[in-house]
Design an enzyme around this catalytic site. Structure first.
Site, PDB file in Angstrom:
ATOM      1  N   GLN A  26       0.805  -1.228   0.000  1.00 34.19           N
ATOM      2  CA  GLN A  26       0.000   0.000   0.000  1.00 34.19           C
ATOM      3  C   GLN A  26       0.837   1.277   0.000  1.00 34.19           C
ATOM      4  OE1 GLN A  26      -2.692  -1.702   3.327  1.00 34.19           O
ATOM      5  NE2 GLN A  26      -4.064  -0.452   2.121  1.00 34.19           N
ATOM      6  N   ASP A  59       2.384   0.597  -7.993  1.00 35.05           N
ATOM      7  CA  ASP A  59       3.749   0.638  -8.555  1.00 35.05           C
ATOM      8  C   ASP A  59       4.628   1.670  -7.845  1.00 35.05           C
ATOM      9  OD1 ASP A  59       2.926  -1.261 -10.326  1.00 35.05           O
ATOM     10  OD2 ASP A  59       3.172  -0.036 -12.148  1.00 35.05           O
ATOM     11  N   ARG A  84       3.663   0.442  12.985  1.00 36.25           N
ATOM     12  CA  ARG A  84       3.370  -0.888  12.438  1.00 36.25           C
ATOM     13  C   ARG A  84       3.473  -0.839  10.914  1.00 36.25           C
ATOM     14  NH1 ARG A  84      -2.227  -3.692  11.214  1.00 36.25           N
ATOM     15  NH2 ARG A  84      -1.308  -5.556  10.331  1.00 36.25           N
ATOM     16  N   HIS A 129       1.168  -9.047   4.712  1.00 29.85           N
ATOM     17  CA  HIS A 129      -0.019  -8.201   4.533  1.00 29.85           C
ATOM     18  C   HIS A 129      -0.428  -8.296   3.056  1.00 29.85           C
ATOM     19  CE1 HIS A 129      -2.202  -4.582   6.479  1.00 29.85           C
ATOM     20  NE2 HIS A 129      -2.805  -4.779   5.319  1.00 29.85           N
ATOM     21  N   GLU A 174      -5.276  -9.784   8.921  1.00 30.49           N
ATOM     22  CA  GLU A 174      -6.648 -10.061   8.502  1.00 30.49           C
ATOM     23  C   GLU A 174      -6.780 -11.300   7.621  1.00 30.49           C
ATOM     24  OE1 GLU A 174      -8.595  -6.581   6.976  1.00 30.49           O
ATOM     25  OE2 GLU A 174      -8.465  -5.556   8.899  1.00 30.49           O
ATOM     26  N   ASN A 314      -7.982  -5.940  14.351  1.00 31.84           N
ATOM     27  CA  ASN A 314      -8.247  -4.746  13.555  1.00 31.84           C
ATOM     28  C   ASN A 314      -9.749  -4.533  13.633  1.00 31.84           C
ATOM     29  OD1 ASN A 314      -5.592  -4.985  12.789  1.00 31.84           O
ATOM     30  ND2 ASN A 314      -6.006  -5.458  10.641  1.00 31.84           N
ATOM     31  N   TYR A 316     -13.047  -1.692  12.752  1.00 29.48           N
ATOM     32  CA  TYR A 316     -13.499  -0.422  12.169  1.00 29.48           C
ATOM     33  C   TYR A 316     -14.987  -0.151  12.379  1.00 29.48           C
ATOM     34  CZ  TYR A 316      -9.121  -0.178   9.485  1.00 29.48           C
ATOM     35  OH  TYR A 316      -7.810  -0.098   9.121  1.00 29.48           O
ATOM     36  N   GLU A 386      -5.342  -1.914  14.185  1.00 29.31           N
ATOM     37  CA  GLU A 386      -5.895  -0.979  13.194  1.00 29.31           C
ATOM     38  C   GLU A 386      -7.230  -0.455  13.688  1.00 29.31           C
ATOM     39  OE1 GLU A 386      -6.350  -2.078   9.044  1.00 29.31           O
ATOM     40  OE2 GLU A 386      -4.465  -3.197   9.109  1.00 29.31           O
TER      41      GLU A 386
HETATM   42  C1  NOJ Z   1      -7.697  -3.379   6.597  1.00 26.10           C
HETATM   43  C2  NOJ Z   1      -6.358  -3.673   6.029  1.00 26.10           C
HETATM   44  O1  NOJ Z   1      -5.502  -4.327   6.906  1.00 26.10           O
HETATM   45  C3  NOJ Z   1      -5.700  -2.474   5.395  1.00 26.10           C
HETATM   46  O2  NOJ Z   1      -4.802  -2.952   4.466  1.00 26.10           O
HETATM   47  C4  NOJ Z   1      -6.754  -1.581   4.813  1.00 26.10           C
HETATM   48  O3  NOJ Z   1      -6.203  -0.553   4.057  1.00 26.10           O
HETATM   49  C5  NOJ Z   1      -7.588  -1.010   5.930  1.00 26.10           C
HETATM   50  N1  NOJ Z   1      -8.134  -2.074   6.747  1.00 26.10           N
HETATM   51  C6  NOJ Z   1      -8.710  -0.068   5.498  1.00 26.10           C
HETATM   52  O4  NOJ Z   1      -9.628  -0.732   4.735  1.00 26.10           O
END
Ligand code: NOJ
Length: 480
Positions: A26, A59, A84, A129, A174, A314, A316, A386
């Site tokens: 990412q 890229d 992290r 990841h 995840e 993680n 959200y 996260e």
């Molecule tokens: C989960 C993932 O671990 C991460 O790669 C992602 O960008 C975020 N949450 C947000 O969706």
């Protein structure tokens, strides 16, 4: 970054640590720098660029391959206790196997780790990841049980290279997204649609790989380095839509995170019993002669059980679940397959929604989840790896500030409830390649200008807020 205070007292326990997270594909870019090997994400985005909005890819991403010093500086500006990040397997082992270690890959991660430590910031490293070396994918990736040893070889190389300085490790990020997300939809790399068998094979193989990598650390490295290893499970908190859906909500939680936690954290090990039962029934109904869930042998169960040094999550958002009606169609909720449990997942209503539709703010879910985890997996250490909110571009991200503030309040309440939460991690240090959504949504405390070849990073308001929380070790800070 500047700090301002107000009165009242909502302080975090002494020793509680704050961090921010990213992941290799990412942010790094440098996808083919020197001898780096190709990963499944490189292949996925190049093979068919239309898979991602605007034909975007990783890229270059944030070009952290070249900008890592700025990343360290940002972590220091925020006052992070830890940062992290993940290692790119194919940057370290270009063939995917341990026959060749890339000097450049090692140099890159050594610089980053040493740069962090020089600023007093702890490196918190995820081994995987989602960016599998393509050559390993060609041998069936996470559905081939032999990958257990290949991953273990990679883990051993990483521990040996960096373990003298890295004390906090995660094997996987995840896993449910890696397996269900990939095989239930084919929409994320490696883009293979095989929901009946693929995602369940991946589930079991991944648990075995985690267990082996954990045991290697425990036996060969822990005695001299004294670090800790776990894996980061993705948890959406799930509420029953009505009183009658209580058992279903429990089953849904087991299906989402229980499949990756029960085998490791429960006393008895193995699959969550409710899920095992449902899966067997479903499989026979579909005409299979045995369960789609690959069984564990006694040895395998024992190998996996207890392979943790802490619990890592993680988190959200929250969903509601209700029983599906006769003939009702499912989804799309491809992760923690709702069809398997006969439940319809729904977004919470009348709540603040971020830039991505799934990004629904439901702070009390954090506390309920933490309490649920303690009830199921015991009074152990809980690390939040996260938590974050998506917005569109712009430095004024009041909604992100409100999100972190309200979720952190719930973390404090969970701590008061007796859950031993020790770390909180904001996703993300900076905007980055958001997988299938490309660069459309932003999760960063720092904004990244992706039109600028230098990929300039600028702190958002949330960066100032988070820095204040960290400096004060408390939520008693101004939000503006
Ligand atoms: C989960 C993932 O671990 C991460 O790669 C992602 O960008 C975020 N949450 C947000 O969706």
């Amino acid at each position: 970054l500047a700090v301002s205070c107000t009165a009242s007292n909502r302080t975090f326990p002494l020793g509680f640590k704050f961090g921010a997270a990213t992941a290799s594909y990412q942010i790094e870019g440098g996808w083919n720098a020197t001898d780096k090997g190709e990963s499944i994400w490189d292949r996925f985005v190049h093979e068919d660029p239309t898979r991602i909005p605007n034909n975007d890819n990783g890229d270059v991403a944030c070009d952290s391959y070249n900008n890592w010093e700025r990343d360290v500086e940002m972590a220091a500006e925020l006052g992070l206790h830890f940062y992290r990040f993940s290692l790119s397997w194919s940057r370290i082992l270009p063939t995917g196997f341990n026959n060749r270690i890339s000097e450049d890959g090692v140099r890159y991660y050594n610089s980053l780790i040493d740069g962090l430590l020089a600023r007093g910031i702890e490196p918190f490293v995820t081994l995987y990841h989602w960016d599998l070396p393509q050559p390993v994918q060609e041998l069936s990736g996470w559905t081939n049980p032999l990958i257990v040893d290949w991953f273990a070889d990679y883990a051993r190389v990483a521990y040996a290279l960096f373990g003298d300085r890295v004390k906090l490790w995660l094997t996987f990020n995840e896993p449910v997204v890696m397996c269900d997300g990939a095989y239930n939809t084919g929409l994320i790399a490696p883009g293979i649609l095989n929901p009946d068998i693929g995602s369940y094979m991946c589930n079991k193989v991944l648990l075995m790989a985690h267990a082996k990598a954990w045991r290697i650390y425990d036996e060969e490295f822990k005695p001299k380095y004294h670090g800790k290893v776990s894996l980061a499970n993705m948890w959406v908190w799930i509420e029953p839509a009505t009183e009658d859906d209580k058992d279903l909500a429990e089953l849904a939680l087991q299906n989402l995170g229980g499949r990756y936690s029960h085998p490791i954290y429960s006393k008895e090990g193995g699959w969550p019993p409710g899920i095992e039962e449902v899966m067997a029934k479903n499989s026979f109904k579909k005409g299979y002669s045995k369960s789609q869930f690959p069984a564990f042998t006694k040895e395998e169960k024992d190998l996996v059980r207890g392979t943790y040094d802490f619990y890592c999550l993680n988190h959200y958002s929250t969903r509601f679940v209700r029983k599906a009606k006769e003939g009702e169609t499912f989804g799309p909720f491809p992760i923690g397959d709702d069809e398997d449990i006969g439940g319809i997942m729904m977004l919470p209503e009348n709540r603040e929604v971020g830039a991505s539709s799934g990004s629904v703010k439901y702070p009390e879910g954090m506390r309920r989840l933490l309490v649920w985890l303690k009830e199921h997996y015991g009074d152990i250490e809980y690390v939040i790896a996260e938590n974050g909110f998506s917005t569109y571009a712009g430095l004024e991200d009041i909604s992100r500030i409100g999100y972190h503030k309200d979720y952190l309040e719930q973390v404090l309440l969970a701590i008061n409830d007796g859950v031993n939460v020790t770390h909180y991690t904001a996703w993300s240090l900076m905007d980055n390649f958001q997988w299938n959504d490309g660069y459309t949504y932003k999760f960063g405390l720092y904004e990244v200008d992706f039109t600028d070849p230098k990929r300039t990073r600028t702190p958002r308001q949330s960066a100032y807020y988070y820095a204040s929380v960290i400096a004060q070790h408390s939520l008693d800070v101004a939000t503006e």
